[in-house]
Each structure stands twice: as C-alpha cells, then as structure tokens.
Design an enzyme around this catalytic site. Structure first.
Site, mmCIF file in Angstrom:
data_model
loop_
_atom_site.group_PDB
_atom_site.id
_atom_site.type_symbol
_atom_site.label_atom_id
_atom_site.label_comp_id
_atom_site.label_asym_id
_atom_site.label_seq_id
_atom_site.Cartn_x
_atom_site.Cartn_y
_atom_site.Cartn_z
ATOM 1 N N LYS A 38 -69.677 97.023 -42.486
ATOM 2 C CA LYS A 38 -68.751 97.908 -43.429
ATOM 3 C C LYS A 38 -69.287 98.444 -44.579
ATOM 4 C CE LYS A 38 -66.615 93.541 -44.992
ATOM 5 N NZ LYS A 38 -65.679 92.459 -44.629
ATOM 6 N N ARG A 136 -54.169 87.436 -45.388
ATOM 7 C CA ARG A 136 -54.616 89.221 -45.370
ATOM 8 C C ARG A 136 -54.139 89.626 -44.135
ATOM 9 N NH1 ARG A 136 -60.876 91.233 -46.738
ATOM 10 N NH2 ARG A 136 -61.014 89.974 -44.954
ATOM 11 N N TYR A 268 -71.830 105.034 -76.910
ATOM 12 C CA TYR A 268 -70.753 105.434 -77.014
ATOM 13 C C TYR A 268 -69.729 104.213 -77.474
ATOM 14 C CZ TYR A 268 -71.158 109.336 -73.876
ATOM 15 O OH TYR A 268 -71.366 110.647 -73.376
ATOM 16 N N MET A 316 -72.620 107.116 -67.973
ATOM 17 C CA MET A 316 -72.576 107.781 -66.571
ATOM 18 C C MET A 316 -74.191 107.752 -66.142
ATOM 19 S SD MET A 316 -70.789 111.272 -64.905
ATOM 20 C CE MET A 316 -69.232 110.991 -65.824
HETATM 21 C C1 LIG Z 1 -66.693 91.359 -44.442
HETATM 22 C C2 LIG Z 1 -66.160 90.271 -43.417
HETATM 23 C C3 LIG Z 1 -67.173 89.490 -42.916
HETATM 24 C C4 LIG Z 1 -68.402 89.051 -43.647
HETATM 25 O O1 LIG Z 1 -68.533 88.408 -44.838
HETATM 26 P P1 LIG Z 1 -69.564 87.927 -45.813
HETATM 27 O O2 LIG Z 1 -69.023 87.080 -46.664
HETATM 28 O O3 LIG Z 1 -70.265 89.212 -46.317
HETATM 29 O O4 LIG Z 1 -70.713 87.201 -44.634
HETATM 30 C C5 LIG Z 1 -66.894 88.435 -41.782
HETATM 31 N N1 LIG Z 1 -65.583 88.539 -41.428
HETATM 32 C C6 LIG Z 1 -64.722 89.409 -41.831
HETATM 33 C C7 LIG Z 1 -63.381 89.406 -41.040
HETATM 34 C C8 LIG Z 1 -65.095 90.370 -42.739
HETATM 35 O O5 LIG Z 1 -64.109 91.184 -43.360
#
Ligand SMILES: *Cc1c(COP(=O)(O)O)cnc(C)c1O
Length: 380
Positions: A38, A136, A268, A316
């Site tokens: 992802k 979640r 800044y 930036m």
């Molecule tokens: C992102 C994710 C993972 C991977 O997690 P890591 O800590 O990066 O290994 C595994 N399972 C689910 C459901 C996730 O959303």
C-alpha cells in the site's frame, strides 16, 4: 545533457529480494506470504516493487485501494490481491469486476458483495476480519461465527480467508497474547461449526519477529519487506532481525557552503542562533521532498561520511546543516538523509525518532517530485 538530481530516493532491489528470502526462511515453504504494498509500496514505487516481488516469490499482494490493485495487475496478472481496508459502497462493483478480494467485517458488506457478484456473474473469494483488539475493522470474536455462516449461505461468495491484526505486537506481549487467544477461539468455533477456511492470517512485521505462534498459514509483512525493523519495547525478537537490510536511501546535494559568525541566526523563525563561528552547508532537500519539518534543529544527515546536525527550520526545498567539523565540503557533494555513506548510517527509524514519528510515515511521506532510482540486479 541530463538534468542533475537535487533530491532522490535510491531503492536497492537486491536488499528487497534478500529481505523477502529471509521472511520465506522464517515461515517455511508451506506458509503463504502476502506482501503489503500500500501507499506506493511504502514510498518505494509500486510498479517496480510489485515486479520485483513477483519475481521473488510473493504469493499475494495487500493494497489499500483499487487503484493500487490496478497498478499491480498492469505489471503482472495471476497474483491474488487483498484489499486491506473496507470497501466503500460505491467501490464494491469495481472490486468484484477487478477480482480484488475484499475484507469483510459486517453482514452489510457481505450482502453488497454477494449482490454484485450475482449481478456480474462472478464468484468472489472474501477474507473475513476479526476485531481482536485493533478496533479499526473486523467483526467482534463473539459475532464471528454468525457472520461466517451468513456468508456461507450467500450466493456468489467463497470464504477464502479469516484474519486479524495486532495493535501493539512490537510493544505489548500481554495484549498481543490476548489478541491471539481471541482469534484462536474463533478458529476453534469454526471447527465445531464445520466451517473450513483455507487461509488464516494475523502477522504483520512485528508479529513475524516477536510471535512465532501467529504464523498460521499466511503472513502479511510490510515494513520488514523494505528492510526496516518495527522497533518497540519488546526485546524478544527472533535473531533473524539482524539480516534485514533497508532498501531505501534518501539523498540530496550540498548547494552552498558558507561561514557564519557567532550570533547569526538561521532560517525561518530564527530558531537557531550560532553559538560560535560556524560553517554551514545548504542542502537541496526540504519538506517539499518529504524530509520532515519536525526534524528542524534535531535531525542529522551524512556529508562525507560524517554526521551533521540540521540547523534551524527545514524549509520547503532547502535545509541547512552544520559542517564546521568537516575537513572538506564543497557544493555538489552528496548528502545522505536516509542510508549509508562511508562508515555512517542513518535509518528511517532514526530519522523518525528525531521527528517524533515512525518509519512507516517517513517512508510514505517522500513526495512525488523525488525520483526513485532502482539499483541491483533486477533494476530495469
Ligand atoms: C499495513 C498492514 C500490514 C503491514 O504492516 P507492517 O507493520 O508494515 O508489517 C499488515 N496487515 C494489515 C491489515 C495492514 O493494514
């Protein structure tokens, strides 16, 4: 003439391949590996990483949206793809059409997928998620069997997977054990109810290192694939962790070196005032590249193999660092924000520590304008 790069990310494909091999070594040949890609493969570039992982033995891909699934399919077909988030109501039909496996937490979702499957003449393999403490997604353990039985009776759906997700596998062994326990109770109940589900999974990267008892028959590593360790309070990780190598480096250049006098302020907000005469290098990267502004006055970079502290606010496109202690530094020199140079190493986790965040965020924050350069034997 090629335009020189000012800030770029280097991705070592050999490191990625080796990391996946170590994960394979950990789980054995019978267990499937779902690599999580992802957020543009954790900032590494989805197309290249998907291709590499396909060649290196990933079994399944995990994504956060349907566009990512599409990108993976454009690289190669034949790999199952699991959507890790809940599908929006108007994503259901697209997911079915594109043959992306959904994560199901509720009867409502199951019915929507069943209807779309029937409408499109498809059979949809689904993964049901159990909420054992992450809060979640997922059905609570006590309602899981009802949901699974309903899914079995809905047309167009095939129960392919059952899974859960750890909230704190790198920090809290007690809570993680409770999560495993709740998940196992669902598995036992499935057996009693004669529900057979081919794929059972729970392990993210931290659980892979800390919880050999949650491997089941599929694991879902993200961070570890990219060679970064999920660091937390737990110290009982497998010895394996020392073999993982970060694949990603973030680099830029020195554009200017100047001397400043005691009392001069920098950047800044004038948050840094020179306490002595100093030499300062201006670097060609800033928060517009994803170098976190929260690292202002805290983060360190490597120039000529030596650590140099960020002075004043990161801007930036440019960042100032202290090079007073360097024998030599010139415009054009390479500066390493994440990665190795000479004897020095700065990991994404170390940078995250200075910035009050986590390596996952540091990696995924690297912006679109930063070109990804691929190194290693499989780099195209
Ligand atoms: C992102 C994710 C993972 C991977 O997690 P890591 O800590 O990066 O290994 C595994 N399972 C689910 C459901 C996730 O959303």
């Amino acid at each position: 003439m090629k335009t020189p790069l000012r800030c770029w990310a280097e991705v070592d494909l050999d490191a990625l391949r080796s990391n996946l091999a170590w994960i394979r070594h950990r789980v054995g040949p019978q267990v499937k590996i779902l690599t999580v890609v992802k957020a543009d493969a954790y900032g590494h570039g989805l197309k290249q990483i998907a291709a590499l992982l396909m060649q290196s033995g990933t079994d399944v891909f995990g994504v956060a949206n349907l566009t990512e699934a599409h990108t993976i399919r454009s690289v190669g077909r034949g790999w199952p793809i699991l959507m890790l988030g809940a599908c929006l109501p108007d994503e259901v039909e697209v997911a079915v059409r594109d043959e992306v496996r959904p994560t199901i937490s509720s009867l409502g979702e199951a019915k929507a997928f069943s209807e779309a499957a029937v409408r499109l003449g498809k059979n949809v393999p689904v993964h049901v998620k159990v909420d054992t403490g992450m809060g979640r997604l997922g059905v609570f353990a006590e309602n899981a069997i009802d949901l699974l039985q309903s899914i079995q009776s809905l047309p167009g759906l095939a129960l392919e997977g059952l899974y859960t997700h750890y909230a704190s596998a790198e920090d809290d062994s007690l809570f993680s054990r409770e999560q495993t326990q709740r998940f196992r109770e669902v598995l036992v109940a499935c057996e009693s109810a004669d529900i057979h589900i081919p794929l059972v999974h729970a392990s993210n990267s931290a659980a892979l290192l800390h919880k050999a008892d949650s491997t089941f028959n599929l694991v879902r590593p993200g961070l570890l694939v990219y060679g970064e360790l999920p660091q937390g309070k737990r110290t009982d990780a497998t010895m394996l962790q020392k073999f993982f190598r970060p694949a990603l480096s973030l680099k830029c250049r020195v554009s200017l070196v100047k001397s400043i006098s005691k009392g001069d302020s920098l950047s800044y907000g004038r948050t840094f005032v020179a306490y002595e005469n100093m030499r300062v290098a201006t670097l060609t990267a800033g928060y517009g590249d994803g170098y976190p502004r929260s690292g202002s006055n805290k983060a360190e970079v490597l120039v000529n193999g030596q650590r140099c502290r960020v002075l004043g606010r990161i801007t930036m496109d440019q960042t100032m660092v202290d090079v007073s202690h360097l024998a030599q530094v010139s415009p054009g020199d390479e500066a390493v924000l994440i990665g190795n140079q000479g004897e020095g190493t700065i990991t994404a986790s170390e940078l995250a520590g200075w910035c009050g965040t986590i390596p996952w965020e540091v990696m995924t924050a690297i912006t679109h304008r930063v070109p990804r350069i691929y190194r290693g034997s499989q780099a195209a």
